[in-house]
Design an enzyme around this catalytic site. Sequence first.
Site, mmCIF file in Angstrom:
data_model
loop_
_atom_site.group_PDB
_atom_site.id
_atom_site.type_symbol
_atom_site.label_atom_id
_atom_site.label_comp_id
_atom_site.label_asym_id
_atom_site.label_seq_id
_atom_site.Cartn_x
_atom_site.Cartn_y
_atom_site.Cartn_z
ATOM 1 N N GLY A 56 -62.659 74.505 -59.981
ATOM 2 C CA GLY A 56 -63.652 75.468 -59.526
ATOM 3 C C GLY A 56 -62.982 76.499 -58.651
ATOM 4 C CD GLN A 61 -61.511 78.862 -53.371
ATOM 5 O OE1 GLN A 61 -62.374 78.592 -54.216
ATOM 6 N NE2 GLN A 61 -60.501 78.058 -53.088
ATOM 7 C CB CYS A 104 -59.723 73.352 -51.041
ATOM 8 S SG CYS A 104 -60.306 75.053 -51.029
ATOM 9 C CG LEU A 105 -57.623 75.720 -56.437
ATOM 10 C CD1 LEU A 105 -58.063 76.674 -57.536
ATOM 11 C CD2 LEU A 105 -56.409 74.927 -56.863
ATOM 12 C CG HIS A 146 -65.297 72.474 -52.906
ATOM 13 N ND1 HIS A 146 -64.448 71.706 -52.141
ATOM 14 C CD2 HIS A 146 -64.644 73.638 -53.135
ATOM 15 C CE1 HIS A 146 -63.332 72.392 -51.915
ATOM 16 N NE2 HIS A 146 -63.426 73.568 -52.513
ATOM 17 C CD GLU A 147 -65.600 76.027 -56.071
ATOM 18 O OE1 GLU A 147 -65.395 77.105 -55.475
ATOM 19 O OE2 GLU A 147 -64.692 75.183 -56.223
ATOM 20 C CG HIS A 150 -65.009 77.872 -51.170
ATOM 21 N ND1 HIS A 150 -64.080 78.106 -50.191
ATOM 22 C CD2 HIS A 150 -64.481 76.925 -51.975
ATOM 23 C CE1 HIS A 150 -63.033 77.323 -50.388
ATOM 24 N NE2 HIS A 150 -63.259 76.582 -51.463
#
Length: 181
Positions: A56, A61, A104-105, A146-147, A150
């Site tokens: 995701g 991000q 997380c990226l 999670h997204e 963000h």
Amino acid sequence: MRHGSIPGARGRVRPLTLLGDEALRTPCREVTDFGPELAALVEDLFATMYAARGVGLAANQVGEALRVFVYDCPDDEDVRHLGHVVNPRLVTADGVVLRGPEGCLSLPGLEAGTERHDRAVVAGLTVTGEPVTVEGTGFFARCLQHECDHLDGRLYVDHLTGWRRRRVFRQAARAPWGRRG
């Protein structure tokens, strides 16, 4: 034979924003223009997510303060969920609260046991402005929560307390990307 294009095939890979970048802590703006720039952003998000081997990715991000995220994520039964949501709203997060590994990226290489609900429902729009509702369970529910976090300026580390939180921040400080000027 596959019909249509592969998500991200026409996109470009963008640099990821990392922990410490203010873009990750600023709530994103609603999308109001459903034109070609939005379609290009969604393609770029897919391309970037795949290049980083994520499941995701939210627009902030990659430095875009817009309420958009993409996903290509399995649930606990290994069913693949692929799509995007514009102006998402977390309608429901319920069921059993489970602690599971979450990364997380924007914190590459780090992970911590994070509590999330086992079911989530997100409502929003497609890139063309059509209403969409996405329901997930298990790992996919974790991804949806999670997204959405963000886009509200929150990270999974905000759900951590005590030694788990301290450990992730120590690891981030020692990571090569965490030693930015």
